[in-house]
Scaffold this motif. Structure first.
Motif, short mmCIF file in Angstrom:
data_model
loop_
_atom_site.label_atom_id
_atom_site.label_comp_id
_atom_site.label_asym_id
_atom_site.label_seq_id
_atom_site.Cartn_x
_atom_site.Cartn_y
_atom_site.Cartn_z
N CYS A 68 0.80 -1.18 -0.13
CA CYS A 68 -0.04 -0.02 -0.02
C CYS A 68 0.85 1.39 0.14
CB CYS A 68 -1.04 -0.08 1.23
SG CYS A 68 -2.18 -1.10 0.97
N LYS B 215 2.08 1.98 -3.57
CA LYS B 215 0.74 2.24 -4.44
C LYS B 215 0.10 3.57 -4.16
CE LYS B 215 -2.01 -0.98 -3.69
NZ LYS B 215 -3.09 -2.32 -3.59
N SER C 126 -2.54 3.89 -2.52
CA SER C 126 -4.02 3.94 -2.60
C SER C 126 -4.53 4.06 -1.06
CB SER C 126 -4.49 2.22 -2.36
OG SER C 126 -4.01 1.63 -3.74
N GLN D 126 -1.06 -12.12 -4.55
CA GLN D 126 -0.82 -12.43 -3.22
C GLN D 126 0.06 -12.31 -2.45
OE1 GLN D 126 -3.97 -15.87 -3.59
NE2 GLN D 126 -4.78 -14.76 -2.07
N HIS E 252 -5.02 -9.18 -4.48
CA HIS E 252 -4.90 -7.49 -4.93
C HIS E 252 -5.08 -7.94 -6.72
CE1 HIS E 252 -3.18 -5.81 -1.25
NE2 HIS E 252 -2.78 -7.23 -1.09
N GLU F 283 -4.40 -1.24 -9.81
CA GLU F 283 -5.26 -1.87 -8.66
C GLU F 283 -6.25 -1.10 -8.12
OE1 GLU F 283 -5.21 -4.45 -4.60
OE2 GLU F 283 -3.39 -3.50 -5.30
N ALA G 266 -9.75 -4.79 -4.46
CA ALA G 266 -8.96 -5.86 -4.27
C ALA G 266 -10.02 -6.89 -3.47
CB ALA G 266 -7.86 -5.84 -3.33
N ASN H 191 -10.08 1.21 -3.90
CA ASN H 191 -9.22 2.25 -4.02
C ASN H 191 -10.30 3.32 -4.25
OD1 ASN H 191 -7.35 4.25 -4.29
ND2 ASN H 191 -6.21 3.27 -5.98
#
Length: 121
Positions: A37, A40, A42, A65, A73, A82, A85, A99
């Motif tokens: 995370c 990313k 998100s 995963q 994910h 992404e 999820a 997200n």
């Protein structure tokens, strides 16, 4: 008094993955610092699986995963985004992590993300 629910559309950058989700106007959102995370960026809101409908892109995602293997994910194979999820909540219920940055017409400025220390887990 319960919060009014809204339906939002969302998806990945290239449009191959599209979904609708029912959530509140200002749902609880977390900013997690776990190994994935934090990279990313998100902002995640969790909804029951019944409040999520994948409209396009079932075959356009790749599943990743790690660690406890509890969260799927799902990345778009084309653009790499992404936008959601899937997994299981601690109580055993199926859930979807949205997200919220990938939702259309969603007011990100109204959010006050809660920091979640996933790095220490």
């Amino acid at each position: 008094m319960s919060e009014q629910k809204n339906t939002y559309n969302g998806g990945c950058h290239c449009g191959a993955v599209r979904y609708s989700v029912i959530t509140g106007h200002n749902p609880p959102v977390i900013s997690c610092n776990c190994s994935i995370c934090s990279k990313k960026g998100s902002l995640l809101s969790f909804v029951p699986a019944d409040d999520f409908k994948l409209m396009a892109g079932k075959d356009a995602v790749s599943d990743y995963q790690f660690n406890t293997m509890n969260i799927h994910h799902l990345f778009c194979k084309t653009c790499g985004v992404e936008s959601f999820a899937t997994g299981t909540a601690p109580n055993g219920a199926k859930m979807v992590a949205i997200n919220v940055r990938c939702l259309e017409g969603f007011d990100l400025d109204s959010l006050e993300p809660v920091k979640y220390d996933g790095k220490s887990l």
